[in-house]
Structure formats: C-alpha cells, structure tokens
Write an enzyme that holds these catalytic residues in place. Structure first.
Site, PDB file in Angstrom:
ATOM      1  N   SER A   1       0.842  -1.192   0.000  1.00  0.00           N
ATOM      2  CA  SER A   1       0.000   0.000   0.000  1.00  0.00           C
ATOM      3  C   SER A   1       0.886   1.254   0.000  1.00  0.00           C
ATOM      4  CB  SER A   1      -0.939  -0.043   1.211  1.00  0.00           C
ATOM      5  OG  SER A   1      -1.984   0.886   1.075  1.00  0.00           O
TER       6      SER A   1
ATOM      7  N   ASP B   1      -8.526  -6.829  -4.368  1.00  0.00           N
ATOM      8  CA  ASP B   1      -8.081  -5.494  -3.943  1.00  0.00           C
ATOM      9  C   ASP B   1      -8.635  -4.473  -4.927  1.00  0.00           C
ATOM     10  OD1 ASP B   1      -6.783  -3.151  -3.261  1.00  0.00           O
ATOM     11  OD2 ASP B   1      -4.773  -4.024  -3.259  1.00  0.00           O
TER      12      ASP B   1
ATOM     13  N   HIS C   1      -7.751  -5.392  -0.161  1.00  0.00           N
ATOM     14  CA  HIS C   1      -6.466  -4.704  -0.098  1.00  0.00           C
ATOM     15  C   HIS C   1      -5.625  -5.170   1.089  1.00  0.00           C
ATOM     16  CE1 HIS C   1      -3.535  -1.559  -0.565  1.00  0.00           C
ATOM     17  NE2 HIS C   1      -3.823  -1.048   0.594  1.00  0.00           N
TER      18      HIS C   1
END
Lengths: 396, 396
Positions: free
Chosen positions: B166, B332, B365
C-alpha cells in the site's frame, strides 16, 4: 377507499417554512394510521406528491415513480429549492420513455423524506416540536404502504407500472411483492432485494458522519436552531463516490489539478475530483434534511425481501402475474449485476414474466439517472409491450 | 555519512508525552535538513525506528520495511500503545519469510507520522508549540529521502531489500526510482505508481471528516486541548471499507444482526458490520494523530511516479539493476491488479528483472497484512533467490 381527512390540494405542510408549495399533499387522519413494520402506528401523517399527465377514464394508465435516497416527488418538473430540472426528466415527460402524454405519472415523497411527506423534521403532534429521532424508523415496505394509501386516495385500483432505481427499485420490488394484484408491470432498476454488508457499511459511515457533527444535537437540531451541515456534507461526499465508478472518475477527473499543473502542497482542493466532491457535499445540504438521511439509509439497510420468505426469494413472488423489467449496469458496484440476476433467477423459478438487461456503461450506479440511450430504449419498449397487453394502445 | 547531531539510542522525543519510548530515534540537526519536494527544508527533524536481527559484517543483509498509512515502526514487536503484536509479524521475524535470523530488518516511522518521527504533532522550534498545519506537506519521495538519511546514519550503503504494501509499496517503488544503486531488490505489494481519482476521492472524504470536527480547530487541537476523535473515527471507518472486499464483508458479516435476529428499528449498531466498523473507528483514534492522517493521505494522493518522467513510467526505472517482486490481490479494489500490471509492463519495457504474482483471495487490499500462505511463499522464494545472487547464502 376511505375518504375521511383527505385533502389533495396544494397546501402548507406542518413544516411550513421548508415544505415545497408546488406539490399536492394528502393528509391521513387518526382513522387512517400508517401501520409500520416496527409495530408503531404513525398518525396523523401526510404524503406530498406530484402528478404529470392525465388519468384516463378507466384509471388504467397510472405509473408510479419511486424515488431514490436523495430524490423526491419532483421527477419531471423544476425542483423548488435547487431550481434544477426534475431528477428524471430524461426518462419522464412528453414523448419520453415514460410518456406523460400517454401515462398518468405519480411521484410521491417517501415517508421519512424531507420534501413534504411526514418525516423526522415534521411536527410531532404530541410535543408541538419536530420529531427528530422520535419519528419511528420506517422500512421500504412502510414507504410502499403509504404509497398504496395515496393510490387508494387517487381512486386507482391497479397501477399500470411502478418504476424506480436504487432505493426506488427496492420500493418497486416491494410493490410487486406486497400488492401483486395492483401492479401490471414493474421496472426495478439498479437495485437488489437486500442491502449488502458493504452497502450497510457505507451507510453506517454516512450516519456516523452526521451524528458526529455536534450540531446534530442528538437529532434535535431543528429545535435547537443548529444544522449538522458539515457532517451531512461528509456523508454525501462518501456516498457520492459509490454512485460513480472508478472508470468514470478517471475519465472525468483523472489526476488533474485545479487551475494549475502542480500540487499546492496544502490541504486545499488541489485535485479536480476533490473540488467536485466538496461541491456535491455542500450543495446537497442546501436541499436535504440530515435526519431524513439517517432514516432513509436505515430503511435501505433493513430491506431484505427474501428474509420474510424463509430466505427463498422466489417465494416472495410466487404466482405473480406482474411483468418485470430488470435492468443493471456493468459498472454499478453498489448494486452489481449479480444482484439483479438473483432477482431474475427467482422470478424465473416462479415462472414470472421477466425481461432483463445489463447495460454496458462506465457511469456506475447513477447510470439509471443519466443519459443512457439503451436504457431509454429498453424502458420504452417494455412499456409499449405491456401497454398493448393492458389495452392502453390509444393515447388519452 | 554525516555524523553531527546523530543520536541513535532510545530517548524522549519532542512529543515526550506521546512518543513511544521503545524505539530508536535519530535526530538530524540544522546541518542536515530534509529537503522536501515542496521546496521547504525541514530542520531539525527526527526519525523513530526499530531494528530486528543483526547487521552482518559487510552490511549487506539489511531489509527496510516501509509501513502503510496507519502503520509504524513496530513491524514485528508489540505495539507500545495497543499492546498488540507487530503489524507484520506473520511476515517478519525469526523463521518468517523476511527472516530476522538472516536479515537485519529496519522499519522507521515515516516523516509526518505520529509514532516518534517528526510530524504535525511535533514541536515547532520556532513557536515552541506543536506544528499543526504549519508542518510542511510531505510526499512519498520525502519519506524515502528521510529513510535514506537513516540508512546513511546506520552506515549501510546498499539495502538488500525494501518491502512494503500500500503506501509502503509506494515508498518501495520510490526507493527503486530514487536510489536504484542502493537497493538490490524490492517488493512492492498491493500498490500503484499513482493514486487513482477514486482513491483521492476517498481520501478527501476522510480529510473532510477530520476537518469537519470542530475539535480539529484548524489543526491546532493539541495546543487547544481538544481532540477530533469523532471526525478521525469516521475517516477511519470509511477507509476501512476500502481495505476489505465486498466478498469478505459478506463472508464475515453478511446481514447478521447483533445479539438478535430482528432489527431494533433504531440507529444503534444493529448489524454486526456496523458494530465492527464502529470499533475500527474508535480503536484507531486511540493510537493515531488526526493531522498525521491528513498528511499521509495527502502524500499518497500526490504520488505519481510517471508524472516526472514525461508520463512514461518505464523512464522512471531506466537501466535499473534492481530485482522486483510485484504482488497484487484479486479482490483489492483500492489498488487493483491492473495497476500492478502497469508497473510490470514498465519494468519489462526497460528489461528489468521482475517477477509478478496476482494472488487469488477475497480479503481485499488488506490481504498483504493477513495470513496469505501464497504471499509468504512468494516473498520467501523471491528473497531466497535474491540472497543467493547477492551472496547472502550463510546465516549471520
């Protein structure tokens, strides 16, 4: 059809300061309470509505439009607050797919809304003050019960059609379930028979944003002279993202900066998409009531048609004679096509008349409100066929 | 490597009340400002960090872990505030894929964070009060510049690996772009080379939720003794939805009611997913600073690796010798696989060494933080191969 206490001319509502004057309003008195799913009886209550076109002699050409979360009765006429066109003028009007030269179109503000129908900003007769959170929590079925009372009031036994998208689509499905003998055909668009966990989650964030605003005052902001504008704007901003698609946001805004090509290194609305969202939030609070937002999101969360039928959706529509036109949109991630397919499968399982279309678009959930020629063609064609079957061939 | 004003033993930070005592802290004095993308020079500043394992004799086994938006340096040890395990203990530790018996693992709190590195809650030496919004807006590259200064301080010329997911993955990519000669291999997980319009939009809603809280006080809440807890909690709730997937939320919560099978017809947390989200919001504010949340989301929004290279991503990695292991997750939707593929295509276009895996999971995610055996196997295998190429075959 009961006649007592019915008033159907434009008039001031209990919320005189806010209520639009250009709607019709029907009031139901103590002898006609709205029996809610919660067990509460709401009484007195009123429904604000608009009509377009003419009811024909045998009262067979009425089309009920059910509005979405932030919509209202101003489906095809200028909104009294925003002065903008009706929210579905692309779909409803003279010569439009839902042709007001042919059909008598009715659209009412849902119960717990904020455009003249009874809701949390209405005056609680017991206290003389706005209800706030003392207004009973309503469900999609409660909204539809109130609409059925309005239809009774208008002397209409059977609606030719009920149409709507999103929360409006939920009402459409509820109509088909609750009053199958009273709807010839229905058009549930961009909707589902239940709200998903993710959708409940997004709604909960919106509610928390409203309730986190100190100006919300436990829902008593009207009495206390405050206004949870900022919380409601945040709720609207978050929700608005879910009404679009990643692709549409990319197409419309990408990573474009406002007014310049470089970041400002600040928390100003640097990107166009930020500015757009801020505008969506701030313009929304000019026309919408924060408590109504809580009630309507809650109603959507509670919606689950199959739950009352042993979890078997087909049982909700057993032996239905109603014709269905189910429409979904490829980029709608709030109510994805898979959820429309569930409706279609259930209807197929009970041998109902059902047509289904998934429209390819990048416009996301809001596509049902936008300029989608394929949608217009589908609605027009479906209604033409149904009108023929119903014997509505000649223009009134 | 400059030596002045470097302190690398645990100590009180400028935010003595809040700063964790169990981290190492390096302070950079006036002679070593952090030159920011905004043009501002941040000075003095400090970086809080943790290390795990032992640096080998030739300083070739260092692995830098870059944390995500709400992470910190406590990657593999108990968090001083929450008392929970480190945020990546499944991945980092003795015998784990990033094996601290083999590698010297470094994890630092990013600049503008709130766990001991300089940020908006640090004392502004010019005023003697917390910076608030007077802290300069930082970028992902600024974070990486500060990390490079830390690596200098530790006497490490070349990192064996840089890994993160991320926002951490963005830093990983920035490392590969800014310091290709200083990273032998990189593992950017669940990330992209730029933030999409939709992601910027979600971040903006979160920032507006914080800034709408009157306790935020224009960012001066620390000075004024307030705390925008409710706004930050709303921001976290909204963001948390984006870290999961519709499927995972359905699997975990579905439409299950709390404690009972029926709705309460109220605005209590009726559904389990509501209760879960409320907990996520309220627990987050116990450990995180609201202004840091603004700064870190802003840094992610600004990230756009290709933009500085004529929009051609491959140019960002031209002639790179670094080995890449790119990983995405099927569910995600914040950083979809398509965005990882763009990285891979750009690396292929410049003949880089790149391996790519898309892992099938419904965990969304956050999958990069969770128990994903396939991810562990990929990371372990990639590092084993790179370690062999780097001559790190023998355990230190």
């Amino acid at each position: 059809m009961a006649e007592a206490n019915l008033i159907s001319t434009p008039q001031a509502t209990p919320r005189e300061a806010d209520a639009p004057r250009d709607s019709l309003v029907v009031r139901f008195g103590a002898d006609q309470p709205l029996r809610l799913d919660s067990g509460v009886e709401l009484s007195p209550f009123q429904i604000a509505y608009k009509t377009y076109g003419q009811l024909n002699a045998d009262r067979s050409n009425a089309v009920l439009i059910c509005h979405a979360l932030t919509g209202d009765q101003h489906v095809a006429s200028v909104h009294p607050v925003t002065k903008k066109n009706g929210w579905w003028e692309t779909m409803v009007g003279p010569g439009k797919p839902i042709d007001t030269e042919r059909y008598f179109v009715i659209c009412s503000n849902v119960v717990s809304g904020c455009m003249g129908s009874s809701g949390p900003s209405s005056i609680n007769p017991k206290t003389g003050k706005p209800y706030g959170l003392d207004f009973p929590v309503i469900t999609i079925r409660d909204m539809v019960r109130a609409q059925a009372m309005l239809i009774d009031h208008l002397g209409i036994e059977m609606l030719f059609a009920v149409a709507g998208g999103s929360m409006g689509g939920m009402q459409v499905l509820q109509w088909a379930q609750s009053y199958p003998e009273r709807v010839f055909c229905v058009l549930p668009l961009a909707c589902a028979t239940r709200h998903s966990a993710q959708n409940i989650a997004f709604h909960e964030v919106g509610r928390q944003a409203v309730m986190a605003d100190p100006e919300w005052r436990g829902g008593r902001y009207l009495t206390e002279g405050t206004n949870p504008r900022r919380g409601l704007a945040v709720a609207r901003m978050g929700a608005h993202i879910t009404y679009m698609s990643d692709a549409a946001l990319h197409r419309k805004f990408g990573r474009k900066f406002q007014d310049r090509n470089n970041p400002t290194f600040s928390f100003d609305a640097d990107f166009e998409v930020e500015s757009y969202l801020r505008y969506q939030g701030s313009s929304f609070v000019e026309r919408f009531d924060a408590n109504s937002y809580l009630y309507l999101t809650r109603a959507m969360d509670y919606f689950d048609l199959a739950a009352e039928h042993g979890g078997v959706l087909a049982n909700a529509f057993r032996n239905t004679q109603t014709r269905f036109c189910v429409v979904s949109f490829t980029s709608d991630w709030l109510f994805p096509t898979s959820e429309s397919r569930e409706i279609v499968h259930a209807l197929n399982a009970t041998s109902a008349r059902v047509s289904f279309a998934e429209i390819v678009t990048d416009k996301g959930h809001d596509a049902f409100l936008l300029d989608e020629p394929e949608l217009f063609a589908i609605v027009r064609g479906f209604l033409d066929g149904a009108a023929k079957a119903r014997g509505l061939g000649i223009k009134e």
